[in-house]
Every structure is written in C-alpha cells, then in structure tokens.
Design an enzyme around this catalytic site. Structure first.
Site, PDB file in Angstrom:
ATOM      1  N   LYS A 131     -92.540 -41.928   9.470  1.00  0.00           N
ATOM      2  CA  LYS A 131     -91.197 -41.697  10.000  1.00  0.00           C
ATOM      3  C   LYS A 131     -90.174 -41.638   8.857  1.00  0.00           C
ATOM      4  O   LYS A 131     -89.238 -40.835   8.881  1.00  0.00           O
ATOM      5  CB  LYS A 131     -90.827 -42.788  11.008  1.00  0.00           C
ATOM      6  CG  LYS A 131     -91.591 -42.692  12.322  1.00  0.00           C
ATOM      7  CD  LYS A 131     -91.167 -43.783  13.281  1.00  0.00           C
ATOM      8  CE  LYS A 131     -91.916 -43.684  14.601  1.00  0.00           C
ATOM      9  NZ  LYS A 131     -91.565 -42.455  15.354  1.00  0.00           N
ATOM     10  N   ASP A 145     -90.470 -53.261  12.724  1.00  0.00           N
ATOM     11  CA  ASP A 145     -90.728 -53.071  14.147  1.00  0.00           C
ATOM     12  C   ASP A 145     -90.019 -54.199  14.881  1.00  0.00           C
ATOM     13  O   ASP A 145     -90.450 -55.353  14.832  1.00  0.00           O
ATOM     14  CB  ASP A 145     -92.233 -53.104  14.418  1.00  0.00           C
ATOM     15  CG  ASP A 145     -92.576 -52.973  15.897  1.00  0.00           C
ATOM     16  OD1 ASP A 145     -91.641 -52.894  16.729  1.00  0.00           O
ATOM     17  OD2 ASP A 145     -93.772 -52.976  16.231  1.00  0.00           O
ATOM     18  N   ASN A 192     -78.518 -51.045  14.129  1.00  0.00           N
ATOM     19  CA  ASN A 192     -78.328 -49.796  14.866  1.00  0.00           C
ATOM     20  C   ASN A 192     -79.434 -49.506  15.874  1.00  0.00           C
ATOM     21  O   ASN A 192     -79.174 -48.940  16.933  1.00  0.00           O
ATOM     22  CB  ASN A 192     -78.230 -48.643  13.854  1.00  0.00           C
ATOM     23  CG  ASN A 192     -78.462 -47.293  14.487  1.00  0.00           C
ATOM     24  OD1 ASN A 192     -77.559 -46.687  15.050  1.00  0.00           O
ATOM     25  ND2 ASN A 192     -79.693 -46.800  14.391  1.00  0.00           N
ATOM     26  N   TYR A 196     -81.173 -53.262  30.644  1.00  0.00           N
ATOM     27  CA  TYR A 196     -80.490 -52.653  29.500  1.00  0.00           C
ATOM     28  C   TYR A 196     -79.104 -53.267  29.321  1.00  0.00           C
ATOM     29  O   TYR A 196     -78.705 -53.616  28.198  1.00  0.00           O
ATOM     30  CB  TYR A 196     -80.381 -51.146  29.714  1.00  0.00           C
ATOM     31  CG  TYR A 196     -79.569 -50.427  28.662  1.00  0.00           C
ATOM     32  CD1 TYR A 196     -80.052 -50.278  27.367  1.00  0.00           C
ATOM     33  CD2 TYR A 196     -78.321 -49.878  28.974  1.00  0.00           C
ATOM     34  CE1 TYR A 196     -79.310 -49.608  26.396  1.00  0.00           C
ATOM     35  CE2 TYR A 196     -77.580 -49.206  28.013  1.00  0.00           C
ATOM     36  CZ  TYR A 196     -78.075 -49.072  26.725  1.00  0.00           C
ATOM     37  OH  TYR A 196     -77.342 -48.417  25.767  1.00  0.00           O
ATOM     38  N   LYS A 199     -77.393 -55.136  25.990  1.00  0.00           N
ATOM     39  CA  LYS A 199     -76.191 -54.635  25.322  1.00  0.00           C
ATOM     40  C   LYS A 199     -75.046 -55.641  25.392  1.00  0.00           C
ATOM     41  O   LYS A 199     -74.228 -55.717  24.470  1.00  0.00           O
ATOM     42  CB  LYS A 199     -75.785 -53.298  25.927  1.00  0.00           C
ATOM     43  CG  LYS A 199     -76.773 -52.168  25.691  1.00  0.00           C
ATOM     44  CD  LYS A 199     -76.775 -51.697  24.244  1.00  0.00           C
ATOM     45  CE  LYS A 199     -77.848 -52.245  23.384  1.00  0.00           C
ATOM     46  NZ  LYS A 199     -77.796 -51.759  21.993  1.00  0.00           N
TER      47      LYS A 199
END
Length: 324
Positions: A55, A80, A107, A193, A197
């Site tokens: 990657k 990871d 990020n 989710y 957040k």
C-alpha cells in the site's frame, strides 16, 4: 456538507523545516491528500502509516510524481489499527527513529461496517477509530510533550478526524462501555459508527484539558468522495445503486476534503505565539471544526466534560488490563 468558512490556500503553508509529521491512513483518501498538501513545504519527515508495504509503494508512485523530493522525506510505518500489538510496534519503531514529533494526524478510520470485532475484541468501528488511535497517541505523548517543551515557540499538534456522524451515537448514553467489547450487532451500523466518532471528539476535549501544551483539535472533513463507504455499499448493493449517484453529486474531491485537517496543522493558535499560514482564522485547542476552519458546537454528548473523562479513564483502564 457544503464547504464554506474562511479561505485556506495550502500553497501558502509556512515553511515546515525540521518538523516531523505522522499521518495514519495516509496511503489513500484524506490522509494521502493531506500529505500532498504538507510535503511541498519542507518538513524533515512525514511518516505514512499503512497496513502493508504494498500500500505504501502504491501511494508513493503518486506522491513522488506530485512532489519529486518526497522519496527522501516520506517514510513507511506499518500500522494496523485493528491490532493493539501492531499499534505498539509502530509506535516503538517511530520512537526508535525519532526524538521529536510535531504533528500527529489521527486520520485513518472505517465507516458503516458490518458487525465485527477487532483482533483485541472491540466493536470494529470503535476499536479502529478510537482505541487504536488512543493507544498510538498515548505511546507517542512523551515525545509530543518533549517537543512542545523544547523551545518557547514550539508548535505541537494532534489532529483527530471525526465526523458530524458523531450525532448518531447511542441516544441515551453516547458511549456504551458495557457493549463496546462485543460486536454490538443489536445496534445499527450507523449508531456504532456514531459512537466511534463521538469518541474522537471526547478524546480531543480531554487531550486539550490534560495537555494544554499541545494543540489538540477534532476535525470533520465534510462530505468527501473517498472509499470510506465501500463497506456500506458492498452490504447494501440495491440501496447503493439509488444513493451513490446522489451522494457523489454532494461530495467534494479528497484534495478539497483534506483542506480542513491540513488547515488545522498550520493555523494560528489562539492564545499562543504561533503564526501559522494559509489562513488568518485562528484555531483553539479542544475545538471541533467543520469545513473549512469553522468552529462548531457539535452534539450534546460532544460537550459533556464528564463523559470525556469517563471515556478516557475507561480506555486507559482497558488498555492496562491488556498490558498496554
């Protein structure tokens, strides 16, 4: 999310000479674009965190094409976030190679995934988006602090990516500690989710309170056309056929979506002698910002100082229980 707020021009970012930057999930999407915004301004090193060498290698093809001298500046760091052991190893590798860290950009993240667990038994979104970054930050904090105290005008920052989706967290609690060590399959994927957040914002608030020598902020990037929603579209193919064209028309390119978090790396800091660049808009530690450079109140739970303390203490205690 309609992009508004003060203008920010990444070409006017001030000289970053000597600075060491670490960006999680920088092999694609917003992290990649943030790296491209920052790299032309002469930092000493930027650590590109990715899950594999492949990657990293793929990302570097685009990076070196855009910034020819990036090959000597951008370093690979295997990470990871679904594995605490990997997080610890990444932090140790970084610490073995560096005595300073100026910008930590947390990020990386996942969104709307099916019910699952991380390698350490956390609900997959909470474990990836919060616990992995919490441990990474904890392990790097001594270096961040020593960098902040090195000179009177030191400028050290932690940028945590969140989302306006934090308002989807469990309505009665915001954070459900008794459930996050399960796959939370009885909750909707968007509630799971939202909890992760919300945790990013609460973590930021508490970082700012506990470590006033570091500028810590939570950033919502806005609606951005990245691969973050791939898991949702894979699981809801028929619905996605209807929604995806509409969403694409409402979202920004990643290079635009990365402006808010890039601004947060360099904006003048309220109450400090930090000049910044690219924008006259000041940034305040502990703040939550929507695109671009616009302070936002966030949800009721996002402003709950006691919940922020509770989340921090729970996270620390659970990591200690596992030997971290």
């Amino acid at each position: 999310m309609v992009f508004g707020g003060p203008a920010f021009d990444p070409k006017k970012i001030p000289d970053l000479a000597g600075k060491v930057i670490l960006i999680t999930g920088a092999n694609g999407g917003l992290g990649y674009e943030s790296l491209l915004h920052l790299a032309p301004h002469n930092p000493a090193k930027i650590y590109l965190c990715a899950r594999s060498q492949a990657k990293y290698d793929a990302a570097m093809k685009g990076i070196t094409a855009a910034v020819p001298n990036a090959a000597s500046m951008v370093k690979y760091l295997e990470l990871d976030l679904t594995s605490l052991a990997s997080v610890k190893s990444a932090a140790q590798t970084f610490l073995n190679e560096n005595s300073r860290l100026d910008i930590l950009m947390n990020n990386a993240g996942i969104m709307a995934t099916p019910a699952a667990l991380t390698k350490d038994g956390y609900e997959i979104q909470f474990g990836t988006n919060h616990m992995g970054h919490f441990l990474l930050t904890k392990l790097l904090l001594p270096t961040l602090q020593s960098t902040a105290s090195a000179t009177p005008d030191a400028d050290v920052r932690i940028i945590n990516l969140t989302s306006d989706g934090h308002s989807l967290a469990p309505r009665n609690a915001g954070f459900v500690p008794d459930a996050v060590r399960t796959d939370m399959q009885d909750y909707s994927t968007w509630t799971r989710y939202g909890q992760s957040k919300l945790a990013n914002i609460l973590f930021t608030r508490e970082l700012a309170r506990r470590h006033p020598d570091i500028t810590s902020v939570a950033i919502h990037p806005g609606g951005v056309a990245t691969n973050l929603a791939n898991s949702f579209t894979d699981s809801h193919r028929f619905l996605s056929l209807l929604l995806v064209p509409v969403l694409k028309a409402m979202t920004a390119k990643p290079s635009v979506g990365a402006l808010n978090q890039t601004w947060a790396c360099v904006a003048p800091v309220q109450g400090r002698k930090v000049v910044g660049g690219g924008s006259e808009k000041e940034i305040k530690s502990g703040g939550y910002y929507v695109p671009v450079a616009k302070p936002d109140v966030g949800s009721k739970f996002a402003n709950d100082a006691e919940l922020a303390r509770k989340l921090w203490e729970w996270s620390e205690e659970d990591l200690e229980r596992q030997g971290y």
